[in-house]
Design an enzyme around this catalytic site. Structure first.
Site, mmCIF file in Angstrom:
data_model
loop_
_atom_site.group_PDB
_atom_site.id
_atom_site.type_symbol
_atom_site.label_atom_id
_atom_site.label_comp_id
_atom_site.label_asym_id
_atom_site.label_seq_id
_atom_site.Cartn_x
_atom_site.Cartn_y
_atom_site.Cartn_z
ATOM 1 N N GLY A 114 0.826 -1.250 -0.040
ATOM 2 C CA GLY A 114 0.036 -0.048 0.036
ATOM 3 C C GLY A 114 0.872 1.120 0.243
ATOM 4 O O GLY A 114 2.089 1.075 0.116
ATOM 5 N N THR A 153 -2.242 -3.367 7.135
ATOM 6 C CA THR A 153 -1.782 -2.299 6.226
ATOM 7 C C THR A 153 -2.447 -0.898 6.028
ATOM 8 O O THR A 153 -2.030 0.280 5.833
ATOM 9 C CB THR A 153 -1.691 -2.955 4.796
ATOM 10 O OG1 THR A 153 -0.871 -3.979 4.724
ATOM 11 C CG2 THR A 153 -1.216 -2.026 3.507
ATOM 12 N N GLU A 177 -1.319 2.856 6.609
ATOM 13 C CA GLU A 177 -1.257 3.759 5.619
ATOM 14 C C GLU A 177 -2.264 5.231 6.189
ATOM 15 O O GLU A 177 -1.852 6.291 6.027
ATOM 16 C CB GLU A 177 -1.797 3.456 4.671
ATOM 17 C CG GLU A 177 -1.257 2.357 3.746
ATOM 18 C CD GLU A 177 0.305 2.529 3.370
ATOM 19 O OE1 GLU A 177 0.565 3.565 3.601
ATOM 20 O OE2 GLU A 177 1.095 1.494 3.479
ATOM 21 N N HIS A 198 -0.045 7.219 8.290
ATOM 22 C CA HIS A 198 0.730 8.250 7.364
ATOM 23 C C HIS A 198 -0.253 9.456 6.742
ATOM 24 O O HIS A 198 -0.062 10.632 6.766
ATOM 25 C CB HIS A 198 1.157 7.742 5.872
ATOM 26 C CG HIS A 198 2.394 6.616 6.090
ATOM 27 N ND1 HIS A 198 3.454 7.098 6.691
ATOM 28 C CD2 HIS A 198 2.560 5.537 5.725
ATOM 29 C CE1 HIS A 198 4.333 5.957 7.054
ATOM 30 N NE2 HIS A 198 3.821 5.178 6.137
ATOM 31 N N TRP A 202 11.064 4.203 12.563
ATOM 32 C CA TRP A 202 12.605 4.596 12.392
ATOM 33 C C TRP A 202 12.958 5.731 11.974
ATOM 34 O O TRP A 202 14.133 5.958 11.935
ATOM 35 C CB TRP A 202 13.074 3.274 11.821
ATOM 36 C CG TRP A 202 12.682 3.224 10.227
ATOM 37 C CD1 TRP A 202 13.662 3.980 9.362
ATOM 38 C CD2 TRP A 202 11.769 2.615 9.649
ATOM 39 N NE1 TRP A 202 13.179 3.459 8.133
ATOM 40 C CE2 TRP A 202 11.768 2.977 8.310
ATOM 41 C CE3 TRP A 202 10.499 2.139 9.985
ATOM 42 C CZ2 TRP A 202 10.996 2.242 7.410
ATOM 43 C CZ3 TRP A 202 9.575 1.703 9.316
ATOM 44 C CH2 TRP A 202 9.727 1.764 7.778
ATOM 45 N N ASP A 223 11.037 10.239 13.914
ATOM 46 C CA ASP A 223 9.576 10.158 13.600
ATOM 47 C C ASP A 223 8.901 11.337 13.952
ATOM 48 O O ASP A 223 7.556 11.531 13.852
ATOM 49 C CB ASP A 223 8.992 8.827 14.071
ATOM 50 C CG ASP A 223 8.756 8.744 15.596
ATOM 51 O OD1 ASP A 223 9.300 9.459 16.167
ATOM 52 O OD2 ASP A 223 8.367 7.768 15.844
ATOM 53 N N VAL A 231 8.124 12.082 16.978
ATOM 54 C CA VAL A 231 7.282 11.750 18.073
ATOM 55 C C VAL A 231 8.113 11.699 19.368
ATOM 56 O O VAL A 231 9.122 10.808 19.152
ATOM 57 C CB VAL A 231 6.200 10.568 17.805
ATOM 58 C CG1 VAL A 231 5.514 10.054 19.226
ATOM 59 C CG2 VAL A 231 5.323 10.729 16.640
ATOM 60 N N ALA A 235 16.922 2.403 14.787
ATOM 61 C CA ALA A 235 17.880 2.535 13.679
ATOM 62 C C ALA A 235 17.018 2.234 12.318
ATOM 63 O O ALA A 235 16.985 3.050 11.566
ATOM 64 C CB ALA A 235 19.058 1.632 13.862
HETATM 65 N N1 ARG Z 1 4.885 -0.783 3.002
HETATM 66 C C1 ARG Z 1 3.779 -0.024 3.156
HETATM 67 C C2 ARG Z 1 4.281 1.334 3.528
HETATM 68 O O1 ARG Z 1 5.391 1.617 3.695
HETATM 69 C C3 ARG Z 1 3.021 -0.697 4.525
HETATM 70 C C4 ARG Z 1 3.544 -1.721 5.125
HETATM 71 C C5 ARG Z 1 2.284 -2.313 6.084
HETATM 72 N N2 ARG Z 1 2.849 -3.501 6.873
HETATM 73 C C6 ARG Z 1 1.932 -4.536 7.222
HETATM 74 N N3 ARG Z 1 2.452 -5.277 8.460
HETATM 75 N N4 ARG Z 1 0.857 -4.334 6.871
HETATM 76 O O2 ARG Z 1 3.422 2.407 3.639
HETATM 77 ZN ZN ZN Z 2 4.843 3.280 5.603
HETATM 78 CA CA CA Z 3 10.877 9.095 18.046
#
Ligand code: ARG
Ligand code: ZN
Ligand code: CA
Length: 254
Positions: free
Chosen positions: A124, A160, A164, A167, A175, A186, A188, A195
């Site tokens: 995603g 997921t 998202e 974000h 990280w 981040d 926060v 790392a």
């Molecule tokens: N790769 C995606 C991102 O950076 C989502 C990762 C979601 N992880 C999960 N365990 N569903 O936004």
């Molecule tokens: Zn992400």
């Molecule tokens: Ca932090």
């Protein structure tokens, strides 16, 4: 910000094969997960290691399929569209009728979620606040959406979309997105400096950047672990999401 904020959602389902035309039940299973994860009513929050448990927080956000379309007519909050595209990717093609996708509903009033086949191993992606209205929202791979139907392990617990939407509400990766270094943040305060991203199902504690003895908060929704291994936001992350809802996204929600 006090009380509960309720966010109307439109789910755009883009399908080429019949399997990609996911069921209403699969969509509802995803809405259910969001309403657990953003209210801290998910059962697995109890797996949070003791030192981090006091930091876990209720984001006080609820999500519901929109009952009214942009033109005011009644709606299921689900838009289904057959597409000629074998798959979509990072380029926002899924977000426009002109590129065999589906146009966004006004993003000042709805959270747009596009569900489709994705290439490049993508689960995603999200648009942070402050971007173009026509591409605002989140895109989720159909087999990483919800908990039933085409949802496939280890991404079949709906996390997921939780990640998202984090974000979309201005949360960064835990990280700090600086590769393996310790300089990235981040933004926060109550998440440990960490790392790099974690994957799979790590064992507690996992120490980096001198963050011992408790180490990385890899069970946070904003890390990269498997769905079954992520189950919490912190109070600091909730404050950042609320600042977004009080600021750039103040027009959305009730
Ligand atoms: N790769 C995606 C991102 O950076 C989502 C990762 C979601 N992880 C999960 N365990 N569903 O936004
Ligand atoms: Zn992400
Ligand atoms: Ca932090």
């Amino acid at each position: 910000r006090t009380g509960i904020t309720r966010i109307p959602v439109v789910v755009h389902v883009l399908w080429k094969t019949p399997a990609q035309n996911i069921s209403d039940a699969q969509i509802n299973s995803q809405i259910d997960v969001l309403n657990q994860d953003f209210r801290r009513t998910n059962a697995d929050v109890s797996l949070t290691p003791d030192p981090f448990r006091p930091l876990t927080a209720d984001a006080r956000l609820e999500f519901f399929l929109a009952t009214t379309a942009p033109d005011g007519t009644p709606s299921t909050g689900i838009v289904r569209k057959q597409t000629t595209a074998n798959s979509f990717s990072y380029d926002d093609g899924v977000k426009s009728n002109a590129t065999n996708g589906s146009d966004a509903w006004p993003s000042d009033r709805y959270l747009n979620i596009w569900v489709c086949e994705l290439s490049d191993g993508l689960l995603g992606y999200a648009q942070f606040p402050g971007g173009a209205a026509e591409t605002d929202g989140v895109v989720i791979l159909h087999s990483a959406f919800g908990t039933t139907g085409t949802a496939a392990a280890p991404f079949n617990r709906g996390r997921t979309a939780t990640h998202e939407i984090g974000h979309w509400l201005n949360l960064n990766h835990i990280w700090g997105d600086d590769g393996t270094g310790c300089a990235g943040s981040d933004n926060v305060a109550d998440t440990p400096n960490q790392a790099a991203s974690n994957a799979g199902t790590p064992t507690f504690p996992s120490v980096s950047c001198g963050n011992g003895p408790h180490g990385d908060m890899f069970m946070n929704y904003m890390d990269y672990v498997d769905d079954a291994a992520m189950f919490m936001f912190t109070a600091g992350q909730v404050a950042r999401m609320h600042a977004c809802l009080d600021g750039p996204r103040s027009s959305i929600g009730f």
